[in-house]
Design an enzyme around this catalytic site. Structure first.
Site, PDB file in Angstrom:
ATOM      1  N   ASN A  75      68.324  62.934  32.376  1.00  0.00           N
ATOM      2  CA  ASN A  75      68.296  61.598  32.784  1.00  0.00           C
ATOM      3  C   ASN A  75      68.160  60.612  31.818  1.00  0.00           C
ATOM      4  OD1 ASN A  75      69.004  59.682  35.117  1.00  0.00           O
ATOM      5  ND2 ASN A  75      66.896  59.343  34.714  1.00  0.00           N
ATOM      6  N   GLU A  76      68.952  59.698  31.357  1.00  0.00           N
ATOM      7  CA  GLU A  76      68.525  58.641  30.691  1.00  0.00           C
ATOM      8  C   GLU A  76      67.585  58.811  29.310  1.00  0.00           C
ATOM      9  OE1 GLU A  76      66.720  55.402  33.196  1.00  0.00           O
ATOM     10  OE2 GLU A  76      68.315  55.147  34.138  1.00  0.00           O
TER      11      GLU A  76
ATOM     12  N   ASN B 126      74.384  55.350  34.420  1.00  0.00           N
ATOM     13  CA  ASN B 126      73.149  54.834  35.368  1.00  0.00           C
ATOM     14  C   ASN B 126      73.446  53.152  34.705  1.00  0.00           C
ATOM     15  OD1 ASN B 126      72.532  57.354  36.319  1.00  0.00           O
ATOM     16  ND2 ASN B 126      70.548  57.130  35.247  1.00  0.00           N
TER      17      ASN B 126
ATOM     18  N   TRP C 178      70.445  54.082  43.889  1.00  0.00           N
ATOM     19  CA  TRP C 178      69.087  54.211  43.525  1.00  0.00           C
ATOM     20  C   TRP C 178      68.192  53.532  44.574  1.00  0.00           C
ATOM     21  CZ3 TRP C 178      66.422  58.230  41.354  1.00  0.00           C
ATOM     22  CH2 TRP C 178      65.315  57.777  40.984  1.00  0.00           C
TER      23      TRP C 178
ATOM     24  N   GLU D  37      57.725  54.274  41.453  1.00  0.00           N
ATOM     25  CA  GLU D  37      58.653  53.497  40.377  1.00  0.00           C
ATOM     26  C   GLU D  37      57.769  53.505  39.053  1.00  0.00           C
ATOM     27  OE1 GLU D  37      61.645  52.776  40.163  1.00  0.00           O
ATOM     28  OE2 GLU D  37      61.481  51.467  38.288  1.00  0.00           O
ATOM     29  N   TRP D  38      57.501  54.568  38.595  1.00  0.00           N
ATOM     30  CA  TRP D  38      56.964  54.694  37.036  1.00  0.00           C
ATOM     31  C   TRP D  38      55.857  53.741  36.912  1.00  0.00           C
ATOM     32  CZ3 TRP D  38      58.562  59.474  36.499  1.00  0.00           C
ATOM     33  CH2 TRP D  38      59.685  59.969  36.834  1.00  0.00           C
TER      34      TRP D  38
ATOM     35  N   HIS E 284      64.301  64.951  34.658  1.00  0.00           N
ATOM     36  CA  HIS E 284      64.067  63.435  34.829  1.00  0.00           C
ATOM     37  C   HIS E 284      62.826  62.716  34.385  1.00  0.00           C
ATOM     38  CE1 HIS E 284      66.036  59.821  37.655  1.00  0.00           C
ATOM     39  NE2 HIS E 284      64.802  59.469  36.922  1.00  0.00           N
TER      40      HIS E 284
ATOM     41  N   GLN F  66      59.183  61.149  41.364  1.00  0.00           N
ATOM     42  CA  GLN F  66      59.031  59.971  41.947  1.00  0.00           C
ATOM     43  C   GLN F  66      58.932  60.143  43.437  1.00  0.00           C
ATOM     44  OE1 GLN F  66      62.473  58.399  39.763  1.00  0.00           O
ATOM     45  NE2 GLN F  66      61.427  56.392  40.112  1.00  0.00           N
TER      46      GLN F  66
ATOM     47  N   GLU G  45      73.417  56.249  39.185  1.00  0.00           N
ATOM     48  CA  GLU G  45      72.397  55.351  39.640  1.00  0.00           C
ATOM     49  C   GLU G  45      72.537  53.836  39.700  1.00  0.00           C
ATOM     50  OE1 GLU G  45      68.442  55.533  37.890  1.00  0.00           O
ATOM     51  OE2 GLU G  45      68.566  57.701  37.922  1.00  0.00           O
TER      52      GLU G  45
ATOM     53  N   ARG H 146      71.827  63.150  44.878  1.00  0.00           N
ATOM     54  CA  ARG H 146      71.369  63.546  43.649  1.00  0.00           C
ATOM     55  C   ARG H 146      69.851  63.730  43.564  1.00  0.00           C
ATOM     56  NH1 ARG H 146      70.623  59.925  38.455  1.00  0.00           N
ATOM     57  NH2 ARG H 146      69.998  61.328  37.000  1.00  0.00           N
TER      58      ARG H 146
ATOM     59  N   TYR I   1      72.308  49.108  35.866  1.00  0.00           N
ATOM     60  CA  TYR I   1      71.447  48.071  36.821  1.00  0.00           C
ATOM     61  C   TYR I   1      71.667  46.833  36.530  1.00  0.00           C
ATOM     62  CZ  TYR I   1      68.533  51.947  38.430  1.00  0.00           C
ATOM     63  OH  TYR I   1      68.587  53.185  39.198  1.00  0.00           O
TER      64      TYR I   1
HETATM   65  C1  PNW Z   1      65.793  54.388  36.128  1.00  0.00           C
HETATM   66  N1  PNW Z   1      63.546  49.645  32.332  1.00  0.00           N
HETATM   67  O1  PNW Z   1      64.909  54.372  34.975  1.00  0.00           O
HETATM   68  C2  PNW Z   1      65.600  55.808  36.253  1.00  0.00           C
HETATM   69  O2  PNW Z   1      66.364  56.843  36.252  1.00  0.00           O
HETATM   70  C3  PNW Z   1      64.700  56.068  37.713  1.00  0.00           C
HETATM   71  O3  PNW Z   1      64.061  56.992  37.614  1.00  0.00           O
HETATM   72  C4  PNW Z   1      64.486  54.608  37.971  1.00  0.00           C
HETATM   73  O4  PNW Z   1      63.348  54.650  39.342  1.00  0.00           O
HETATM   74  C5  PNW Z   1      65.178  53.643  38.089  1.00  0.00           C
HETATM   75  O5  PNW Z   1      65.816  53.405  36.810  1.00  0.00           O
HETATM   76  C6  PNW Z   1      64.697  52.179  38.534  1.00  0.00           C
HETATM   77  O6  PNW Z   1      64.157  51.681  37.526  1.00  0.00           O
HETATM   78  C7  PNW Z   1      64.590  53.057  34.485  1.00  0.00           C
HETATM   79  O7  PNW Z   1      62.272  49.282  32.335  1.00  0.00           O
HETATM   80  C8  PNW Z   1      63.201  52.660  34.198  1.00  0.00           C
HETATM   81  O8  PNW Z   1      64.362  49.028  31.779  1.00  0.00           O
HETATM   82  C9  PNW Z   1      63.140  51.678  33.451  1.00  0.00           C
HETATM   83  C10 PNW Z   1      63.956  50.805  33.202  1.00  0.00           C
HETATM   84  C11 PNW Z   1      65.098  50.961  33.272  1.00  0.00           C
HETATM   85  C12 PNW Z   1      65.572  52.205  33.700  1.00  0.00           C
END
Ligand code: PNW
Length: 479
Positions: A162-163, A305, A417, A424-425, A118, A16, A373, A73, A307
């Site tokens: 990670n995740e 992590n 984060w 952002e993916w 990651h 990223q 995160e 991190r 959110y």
């Molecule tokens: C995390 N979703 O990933 C990651 O660990 C980070 O790299 C990322 O930037 C961050 O969350 C914010 O999105 C996710 O779509 C990616 O539900 C996608 C999802 C959740 C977490």
């Protein structure tokens, strides 16, 4: 409000932020490949250059210092260190890069927390089956050993993977993350299983070879929303919320922290759904083998992590095709009173973090926890005075302090984060999670602090001065 030695950090990941996608004989990763396929990522963007942290690391370090972080991190790019994924070829320039990052951090009194994986598998290993192949666990263990050996004299906090949930589901079922597979209801369970095996092997390697000398701690970062019943008085909703937790947090936390195996409700739901949809063959959820290193107990702390949160009710068994979603059989809704951040999935629910932490304490035998995160994004017109995100950090950290003070959760640290805006993916650069703004329209890629970054810096500096005062007080009491 927070214990002495509390870690105040920010997080990033290699793909990223680093760019330098072909620099100094780095090998390609699955994200390099994925981004080249049209229509995968917002505007067909990619991480070829990103924040160019490969060349601009010093700028990142300035941001870290400006915030007053005690911890940072970061993740290592497997393909930058081992271009073909194996220890047969080590890329010395990659080693040099991470050595410099780690040494610079320590010289500034910032402790690194390092993630080995990651989302960015070397493409060469994807070509051999990637995370769906059982061999990946051995290859990962070799990579992990290489990293412990190379950096473990200075790195004391490790995250193996990670995740795993996101890799398994978004990468192998929804196909919206690399490698873009859509093998619904089968591959995700195999991938999750191999990730647990890989993690456990690496943890055992650390324990038997490095722990005594290096004295660090190793875990995996588990992402989970907080789930609660839509109607707290309805048994079906209560069961649905429990299922959602089991299929998200429990999928990885039960094997590592509770039983060495998947949650019962997950196993029975998957088997029942297979039966119902006429799936023949062995269970879609692999079983752990007695001949392999044990999974239970392979974490020295819980890395969370977090959110967002959801309210849950049953979907009603209406799914006609196999998928993890149909196995889980829940419908998740956002409470209309929860504000939405820039991203549609990201409702702002700071007290969900407190509830999830309490749940982790009660069900996983009170582990030490790092929030590895947590963050809030900005989409659309740029706001440097991002008042909503300021509020977000203030209220989240206040909920965190209640988790520590009132609920007695053993929280050791918090990582926002992210340090700075980054790739952002699937959303590319359209979504900004940074404490620092990055100007992607100019080659200098300047970093500038947002108001929310300043807010976070103020919280950290207040903590530090409170700590100094209480140290002086206890010293003068002794005198
Ligand atoms: C995390 N979703 O990933 C990651 O660990 C980070 O790299 C990322 O930037 C961050 O969350 C914010 O999105 C996710 O779509 C990616 O539900 C996608 C999802 C959740 C977490």
């Amino acid at each position: 409000m927070f214990p002495p030695g509390f870690a105040w950090g920010a997080a990033t990941s290699a793909y990223q932020i680093e760019g330098g996608w072909q620099a100094d004989s780095k090998g390609p990763s699955i994200w390099d490949t994925f981004c080249r396929e049209k229509g995968r990522v917002f505007d067909d963007q990619n991480g070829d250059f990103a924040c160019n942290s490969y060349e601009l690391w010093e700028k990142d370090l300035e941001c870290i210092q400006q915030l007053g972080l005690t911890h940072y991190r970061l993740s290592l790019s497997w393909a930058r260190l081992l271009p073909d994924g194996t220890t047969q070829h080590v890329n010395k320039r990659g080693v040099q890069y991470y050595n410099k990052v780690i040494d610079d951090l320590l010289a500034c009194d910032v402790l690194p927390m390092v993630t080995l994986y990651h989302f960015d598998l070397p493409q060469a290993l994807q070509d051999r089956g990637g995370w769906t192949s059982p061999d990946i666990a051995i290859l990962f263990d070799k990579y992990a050993n290489f990293c412990f050996q190379t950096f473990g004299d200075r790195v004391k906090l490790w995250i193996t993977i990670n995740e795993p949930y996101v890799c398994a589901k978004l990468g192998h079922e929804d196909g919206i993350h690399a490698p873009g597979l859509k093998e619904k209801g089968t591959a995700p369970y195999v991938v999750g299983h191999n990730m647990l095996r890989a993690h456990a092997m690496a943890w055992h390697s650390y324990s038997s070879v490095y722990r005594e000398k290096q004295g660090g701690a190793v875990s995996l970062a588990i992402n989970s929303d907080w789930f609660e019943p839509l109607d707290p008085g309805c048994d079906e909703d209560i069961a649905a919320a429990a299922r959602a937790l089991a299929f998200t947090l429990g999928w990885f936390a039960w094997p590592v922290f509770v039983t060495g195996d998947y949650p019962e409700v997950m196993k029975s739901a998957i088997d029942a759904q297979s039966e119902k949809l006429g799936y023949r063959g062995t269970s879609r959820l692999p079983r752990f083998s007695e001949d392999e290193p044990t999974i239970l107990g392979t974490a020295d702390f819980f890395a969370l992590n977090y959110y967002t949160s959801r309210k849950v009710k049953p979907r009603g068994g209406c799914e006609k095709t196999l998928s993890t979603k149909s196995d889980q059989d829940t419908e998740e809704v956002v409470d209309p009173s929860w504000p939405i951040s820039g991203l549609s999935w990201l409702a702002v629910v700071p007290d969900g973090l407190r509830k999830l932490l309490k749940y982790i304490k009660d069900t996983l035998s009170s582990p030490a926890v790092y929030i590895t995160e947590n963050g809030f994004s900005q989409v659309g017109p740029l706001q440097m005075k991002d008042v909503h995100r300021c509020e977000f950090y203030k209220s989240t950290i206040s909920e965190l302090s209640k988790a520590v003070q009132e609920d007695g959760v053993d929280v050791r640290g918090y990582f926002a984060w992210s340090l700075m805006d980054n790739f952002e993916w699937a959303d590319g650069f359209s979504v900004r999670f940074g404490l620092f703004h990055v100007d992607f329209s100019h080659a200098e890629l300047n970093r500038n602090i947002y108001q929310s970054g300043q807010e976070y810096a103020n919280i950290i500096s207040k903590y530090k001065s409170d700590q100094r005062k209480s140290e002086q007080l206890s010293k003068s009491n002794v005198d």
